[in-house]
Design an enzyme around this catalytic site. Structure first.
Site, PDB file in Angstrom:
ATOM      1  N   HIS A   2       0.863  -1.182   0.000  1.00 13.91           N
ATOM      2  CA  HIS A   2       0.000   0.000   0.000  1.00 13.91           C
ATOM      3  C   HIS A   2       0.904   1.238   0.000  1.00 13.91           C
ATOM      4  CE1 HIS A   2      -3.343   2.648   0.800  1.00 13.91           C
ATOM      5  NE2 HIS A   2      -2.664   3.175   1.811  1.00 13.91           N
ATOM      6  N   ASP A  21       1.249   4.888  -0.317  1.00 15.82           N
ATOM      7  CA  ASP A  21       0.501   6.140  -0.361  1.00 15.82           C
ATOM      8  C   ASP A  21       1.105   7.027  -1.441  1.00 15.82           C
ATOM      9  OD1 ASP A  21      -1.566   5.982   1.601  1.00 15.82           O
ATOM     10  OD2 ASP A  21      -0.042   6.053   3.168  1.00 15.82           O
ATOM     11  N   ASP A  34      -7.802   2.109   2.374  1.00 16.03           N
ATOM     12  CA  ASP A  34      -7.395   3.147   3.318  1.00 16.03           C
ATOM     13  C   ASP A  34      -8.199   4.433   3.172  1.00 16.03           C
ATOM     14  OD1 ASP A  34      -5.821   4.192   5.371  1.00 16.03           O
ATOM     15  OD2 ASP A  34      -4.307   4.966   3.998  1.00 16.03           O
ATOM     16  N   HIS A  49      -6.218   9.869  -1.250  1.00 18.38           N
ATOM     17  CA  HIS A  49      -6.830   9.941   0.082  1.00 18.38           C
ATOM     18  C   HIS A  49      -5.939  10.497   1.183  1.00 18.38           C
ATOM     19  CE1 HIS A  49      -5.157   5.725   0.121  1.00 18.38           C
ATOM     20  NE2 HIS A  49      -4.724   6.160   1.278  1.00 18.38           N
TER      21      HIS A  49
END
Length: 808
Positions: free
Chosen positions: A25, A27, A139, A355
Site C-alpha cells: 500500500h 501512499d 485506506d 486519500h
C-alpha cells in the site's frame, strides 16, 4: 521433529480459509512528496519482481494505475518485466481506479473518471491479461451511498475495503455483506477481517481475522482476504513473509487454511459463497446507505483551499466538455482533440484526489506540488473555456447588438439571474439547460422584484433578510411567510472551537471539540452597504476574530433571487482552532437531508443511539436542508464538505489549523461561499437541489469582441432538450467525448428519488446507445430511440444513472 508433527498437518481445522495476497500500500503522497513516491514504486516493484523469481506461487496486487504509469516513464525495463508477470497471472493490476481516492469531497463524476482512467490505462497497457473484478480502497476515509451504483455501473461486482474497521465508537457489524446504495443497487462488499492492509502475516494476524469472521458473519461465508507486506511507505512483501505463507499453506493446526491467491480469484470464491448464503437460514447481511467512518472527520475541512480548487476544476472541466461536445460546429475530430487536450488536466485532478492529498493530511511539500499542478490545470481550463464560449457566441445571432455578451448555462435546469461582467451587473432571463444565449449589455431591461436595501436589511419581493449589529441574520423569510430563525437566536453565527485531536491532528475532529468555544457576538468593527440595488443589494460586516485573524462577511441578494448569498474573506492566523458557521432554525425535524454525489441522504438530527452520536460531523455536497410542513431552510455551499445537523441547528465547518503533518495547514487568506434559501417546507417543490446546482455551477459570461460576433445565426444554442414525466427530476452529470473517440457520452442522473421517463432530444445525432460507466453497450429495458425525432426515451429509476453514447 515431534513439535513439527504436532503443529503441521494436512489442513487447518478452523473451518475458514485465508487468501493471502502480497501487497504494497504505497501512499501516492503523505509524509513524502510525489517525487519520492515514484522512487518508492521503483524500489518496491523491483523487489517484488525478484521475489517472484524464487517463489512461483507468490501473487502480488498493486491497485493504482498512476503508479504503473510512473514506472513506465521512469524504468521501461522494469515495466516490461511487470507486463510479463501480469501475463503470467502472478502480478495483479486490480482496484479499478487511477489512484485510491478520497470519496467524500470528489464529485460523483470524478469517481466515475477514476474508474474510466484507471481501467482504461490498464486495458491499454495489459490488454486482456486482466479482468476488472473489484474496486479496492483499503485506506479511504468513508464512502458515499451512491458508490455501489457507480461500481456496478462500471461492470465491477465487488468492493473491498478495510478502513471502516477503524470506527472509534461502534464496531461495524459485518465482514462480507451486500452494500445497498441510494438507488437500490447492491454490490458484494468485503471488509477484510484482519483489519490491516500492511499485515506481516503472523499467526496472531490470522487468529484475529478468523475470530472477526466467526463473530460477525457467523459462518455465512468462510473465505477471507488478507493483504500482506510493508505499506504506506512502500516496501511490499518480504522473503520472510512469503516463506511464512508457504509454510502455513502446508497446514498448521489451530490456524485457518492459508493459500497464495489473487484478489480477483478471491472474488470468484466470495461470490459463490455469498450466493449460497443469501438463501441460508441466516442470510447474507445487507447494509443500506453510506459507509461512514467514525474517525478522521477533520479531513472534510483541512486544507480547505484544495477542496475549493478541486471543486472549481471539476465544475470547469464539466463545462468545457459540454461546450466542446455541444458546439454547433463540433466534429468527431474536434471532440477527439478536446479529449486529448483535457486528458492531463483530468489526470492531475484525479491524482490530487488521493486519500492523503485532498483530505489535507500530507506534508507541506505535497501541497506545494498541488498548487503548481492546479496552476497548470487552471491555465488549461481558462484557455479551453474561453475557446468554447467564443465558439458558441459566434454561432448566435448578434444582429442589432451594440455590446453582445454570451451567457452559458452549464447546469441541468433552465435558469437566469444577475451576472457580473467586468463589474457591470446584467439581468438575464432563463437560459436553457446546457444552452447559451446572447444579451446586449448596452440595453438593460427593467427587472421585476428589484432589491431594496436598508442599513441592516434587504428584500426583493421574494426574500426578506434582517441583520443585527454583529452581522448575524436575525430574520429570514419568504416574503409574507414566517421567519426560519429560531426565537432569540440568529443564523450565520461564527464560532471558534478549540481543536486539539487526541491522535491524528489533520485527520480528526474529536467528539468533544464543541466544549471550548468562543462565539463572535460583538458588534462588527466595520459595517457598510456596498451595493444598493436595484439588481443587487450587498451588506458587509468585518470582524477581528481569534488571536489575530480577520473575517469579512458580505451578504448579497439579487433581483428575483430566492436565496441570500454569503461571501467570506478570511485572513486565518489561528492555531489548533476550527471556524464554523452555524444556523439555529425555528424548524422541528427529526432528520435533515444532505446532498451527496448523485443524490441525497437523510441523517438523524437527534442522538438517540451511539451510531447517531458518532455522526456529529458528516460529509455532504452542495446543500443540506431542514424542513417541516410550511417552513424550511436549505444551506447551499460551493465546495465545502464538512457539515452537521443537530436538533434544529445546521452547521458548516470552514477552516482548521492543525500542526501535523503540515504546521501551516489552512493559514492564510481564503474566499468561501455559501447561501441561505428559505422555502415553504417541501425542498423538492422549492427546487432546493436545482438552486444548489445554480449556486455551484453559476452562469458563465463572455463579452464578444469585434470579429467574434456574427450577424445571423441562432437565437439560442442548445445541444440537448430534456423533458421528464412522472415524479422524477434530472441532473446532467456530463456531456463528454467518448473515451475511444467514437462519439459523445451524455450522462443523466435522477436526483429526487422518483421514477419516470426522460425524453432527451439531441439534434444532429443519428444514433443513441445505452452504455455502462465504462462506455460499453448495455441493454436498458424500456429504452427507445426515435431517429426521426432525434429523441431518446429513457426510463428513470430513483437516483439512477443513465449514460448514452451519441453519434452524428
Amino acid at each position: 521433529g515431534e513439535l513439527d508433527a504436532l503443529l503441521l498437518g494436512d489442513a487447518s481445522d478452523t473451518g475458514t480459509t485465508c487468501v493471502a495476497v502480497g501487497h504494497a500500500h504505497i501512499d501516492t503522497a503523505w509524509l513524502w512528496p510525489l517525487a519520492e513516491t515514484r522512487r518508492k514504486c521503483l524500489r518496491t516493484f523491483a523487489t517484488v519482481d525478484r521475489i517472484m523469481e524464487r517463489w512461483p506461487d507468490f501473487r502480488f496486487l498493486c491497485s493504482q494505475a498512476q503508479q504503473y504509469q510512473w514506472i513506465r516513464e521512469d524504468s521501461p525495463e522494469l515495466f516490461e518485466r511487470i507486463v510479463a508477470r501480469v501475463r503470467e497471472g502472478r502480478w495483479e493490476p486490480g482496484g479499478a481506479m487511477w489512484i485510491e481516492p478520497d470519496c467524500n469531497a470528489p464529485s460523483g463524476e470524478s469517481l466515475i473518471r477514476q474508474i474510466l482512467h484507471g481501467c482504461g490505462w490498464w486495458d491499454e497497457a495489459f490488454g486482456d491479461a486482466i479482468e476488472h473484478r473489484h474496486v479496492y480502497l483499503p485506506d479511504t476515509f468513508g464512502f458515499p451511498a451512491s458508490l455501489p451504483q457507480i461500481i456496478r455501473g462500471a461492470g465491477i461486482d465487488t468492493f473491498i475495503t478495510n478502513k471502516i474497521s477503524w470506527c472509534e465508537r461502534n464496531r461495524f457489524p459485518h465482514v462480507t455483506f451486500d452494500w445497498v446504495g441510494i438507488d437500490g443497487t447492491a454490490v458484494l462488499t468485503h471488509l477484510t477481517p484482519g483489519h490491516n492492509y500492511n499485515s506481516s502475516i503472523l499467526p496472531a494476524d490470522l487468529h484475529f481475522g478468523q475470530r472477526n469472521l466467526a463473530e460477525l458473519d457467523a459462518g455465512a461465508t468462510t473465505t477471507w482476504l488478507q493483504p500482506y507486506g510493508f505499506g504506506d511507505g512502500g516496501g511490499g512483501p518480504t522473503v520472510e513473509q512469503v516463506e511464512r505463507v508457504a509454510t502455513m499453506a502446508e497446514g498448521v493446526q489451530g490456524l485457518p487454511a492459508v493459500r497464495f491467491g489473487r484478489a480477483d480469484e478471491f472474488c470468484d470464491t466470495l461470490h459463490a459463497e455469498a450466493s449460497l448464503a443469501r438463501h441460508a437460514p441466516r442470510p447474507l447481511a445487507r447494509w443500506d446507505g453510506e459507509l461512514y467512518l467514525e474517525l478522521h472527520r477533520g479531513t472534510y475541512t483541512s486544507h480547505q483551499w484544495l477542496k475549493q480548487a478541486n471543486h472549481r476544476a471539476e465544475s470547469t472541466l464539466r463545462a468545457i466538455e459540454l461546450l466542446g461536445c455541444g458546439a454547433p460546429d463540433a466534429t468527431p475530430r474536434s471532440i477527439a482533440g478536446l479529449r486529448e487536450r483535457l486528458d492531463e488536466s483530468w489526470k492531475l485532478v484525479l491524482l490530487n484526489q488521493f486519500h492523503d492529498i485532498l483530505p489535507g493530511s500530507s506534508i507541506p511539500e505535497v501541497y506545494d506540488d498541488a498548487r503548481t499542478q492546479y496552476a497548470t490545470i487552471e491555465a488549461t481550463c481558462a484557455e479551453e473555456l474561453d475557446r468554447g464560449l467564443v465558439a458558441w457566441g459566434g454561432a448566435l445571432d448578434a444582429d442589432g447588438f451594440d455590446d453582445p455578451v454570451v451567457i452559458f448555462n452549464p447546469a441541468g435546469t433552465p435558469r437566469g439571474g444577475v451576472v457580473d461582467i467586468a463589474g457591470e451587473l446584467l439581468p438575464v432571463d432563463p437560459v436553457p439547460a446546457g444552452g447559451a444565449v446572447l444579451v446586449d449589455a448596452a440595453h438593460l431591461r427593467v427587472v421585476s422584484d428589484p432589491v431594496v436595501v436598508e442599513s441592516h436589511a434587504m428584500r426583493n419581493g421574494r426574500v426578506e433578510v434582517v441583520f443585527d449589529e454583529v452581522g448575524r441574520v436575525i430574520e429570514l423569510r419568504r416574503s409574507g411567510g414566517d421567519s426560519v430563525v429560531a426565537p432569540e437566536a440568529a443564523l450565520n453565527v461564527f464560532r471558534l472551537y478549540e481543536d486539539r485531536p487526541r491522535r491524528w491532528e489533520a485527520w480528526d475532529l474529536d467528539r468533544d471539540y464543541h466544549e471550548k468555544v468562543v462565539e463572535i457576538d460583538t458588534p462588527a468593527a466595520r459595517h457598510a452597504v456596498v451595493e444598493s440595488g436595484p439588481l443587487r443589494g450587498a451588506i458587509e460586516f468585518e470582524h477581528a476574530i481569534g488571536r489575530s485573524s480577520r473575517l469579512v462577511v458580505r451578504y448579497h441578494l439579487d433581483a428575483g433571487g430566492d436565496r441570500v448569498d454569503i461571501d467570506l474573506l478570511v485572513d486565518w492566523r489561528e492555531d489548533r482552532t476550527i471556524l464554523r458557521a452555524e444556523f439555529p432554525t425555528a424548524i422541528r425535524a427529526r432528520a435533515a437531508t444532505f446532498g451527496i454525489q448523485f443524490g441525497e441522504l437523510e441523517r438523524a438530527t437527534h442522538r438517540n443511539t451511539s451510531w447517531e452520536e458518532a455522526r456529529f460531523e458528516v460529509p455532504g455536497r452542495r446543500w443540506m436542508d431542514l424542513s417541516q410542513p410550511g417552513l424550511g431552510l436549505a444551506v447551499l455551499d460551493h465546495g465545502i464538505v464538512g457539515r452537521s445537523a443537530r436538533e434544529h441547528t445546521l452547521g458548516l465547518s470552514l477552516l482548521r489549523a492543525p500542526h501535523f503533518p503540515d504546521p501551516g495547514c489552512d493559514r492564510g487568506e481564503h474566499r468561501l461561499r455559501y447561501a441561505l434559501m428559505p422555502h415553504d417546507g417541501d425542498r423538492r417543490l422549492a427546487g432546493v437541489d436545482a438552486e444548489a446546482e445554480a449556486f455551484a455551477e453559476p452562469l458563465l459570461v463572455r463579452r464578444l469582441a469585434d470579429g467574434e460576433a456574427s450577424r445571423g445565426g441562432a437565437a439560442v444554442v442548445r445541444p440537448f432538450e430534456i423533458e421528464v414525466d412522472g415524479a422524477a427530476a434530472v441532473e446532467v452529470a456530463a456531456f463528454k467525448p467518448a473515451e475511444d473517440g467514437d462519439g459523445t457520452v451524455l450522462r443523466i442522473v435522477e436526483k429526487h428519488g422518483g421514477s419516470g421517463t426522460a425524453r432527451v432530444r439531441v439534434p444532429g445525432r443519428t444514433t443513441a446507445t445505452p452504455v455502462d460507466l465504462r462506455e460499453r453497450p448495455i441493454d436498458l429495458e424500456g429504452f427507445a430511440w426515435d431517429a426521426a425525432g432525434e429523441t431518446a426515451h429513457i426510463p428513470l429509476r430513483p437516483f439512477g444513472i443513465v449514460s448514452l453514447r451519441l453519434k452524428a
